[in-house]
Design an enzyme around this catalytic site. Structure first.
Site, short mmCIF file in Angstrom:
data_model
loop_
_atom_site.label_atom_id
_atom_site.label_comp_id
_atom_site.label_asym_id
_atom_site.label_seq_id
_atom_site.Cartn_x
_atom_site.Cartn_y
_atom_site.Cartn_z
N ARG A 1 0.54 -1.28 0.11
CA ARG A 1 0.10 0.00 0.15
C ARG A 1 0.88 1.36 0.02
NH1 ARG A 1 -4.86 -1.67 4.35
NH2 ARG A 1 -5.29 -3.46 3.27
N CYS A 2 1.99 1.25 -0.87
CA CYS A 2 2.69 2.51 -0.93
C CYS A 2 2.70 3.07 -2.22
CB CYS A 2 4.28 1.76 -0.57
SG CYS A 2 5.51 2.91 -0.85
N GLY A 3 3.17 4.15 -2.27
CA GLY A 3 3.09 5.01 -3.63
C GLY A 3 4.04 4.27 -4.55
N THR B 1 4.54 0.92 -4.65
CA THR B 1 4.19 -0.42 -4.82
C THR B 1 4.18 -0.84 -6.37
OG1 THR B 1 2.92 -0.30 -2.89
CG2 THR B 1 2.23 -2.06 -4.60
#
Length: 167
Positions: free
Chosen positions: A39-41, A43
């Site tokens: 759930r990371c930018g 990803t």
């Protein structure tokens, strides 16, 4: 080379995402070890990591993903949820290790050893965010470190992988 009582990075005990046995020393070629999060930018870097595995895997490279929830809780899932996300969203075929701390007092010994390596600016120490990359040669020596914003298929990463594959 001696890494925290081990002769190489590949000798440090790790576990597979499902909790089962896994040994980096069973991987004969170079490694690209990356702490990952769902759930990371950053990803979407999974796409490039999987492409590297497809392109360089036949030559001996193995991408190794290490889920970590230490950066703003961006990897909150269970092992099953992480495996499902990686498989269905990004078609990940490379091995994933169990969720691990990469910084702090519970830092995994693998990351205690990896973070001794400096990046291109000469900075060693803590992992700064999700998707930090470490190139490990076939003998288990860390040969390069790239910060999270450096995409997996950046020319400098490709050059480091090519050098590791040639050694």
């Amino acid at each position: 080379m001696c890494v925290m009582g081990h002769s190489s990075i590949k000798d440090i005990p790790v576990r597979a995402l499902d909790g089962g046995d896994f040994s980096l020393s069973d991987l004969s070629g170079p490694l690209l070890i990356v702490n990952v999060a769902s759930r990371c930018g950053l990803t979407p870097q999974y796409t490039q990591l999987e492409q590297l595995q497809k392109d360089y895997g036949p030559r001996g490279l193995t991408v190794v993903g290490v889920p970590c929830n230490q950066f703003m809780g961006q990897e909150p899932g269970t092992a099953d949820e992480i495996a499902e996300f990686c498989s269905t969203t990004y078609g990940v075929t490379f091995p994933l290790l169990e969720k691990t701390d990469v910084n702090g007092p519970d830092r995994h010994p693998l990351y205690a050893a990896l973070t001794e390596t400096a990046d291109a600016d000469g900075e060693a120490g803590d992992v700064t965010w999700n998707f930090e990359k470490f190139v490990v040669d076939a003998d288990g020596a860390v040969t390069a470190r790239f910060r999270p914003q450096t995409v997996p298929d950046a020319p400098e990463v490709i050059a480091a992988l090519e050098a590791a594959l040639a050694s």
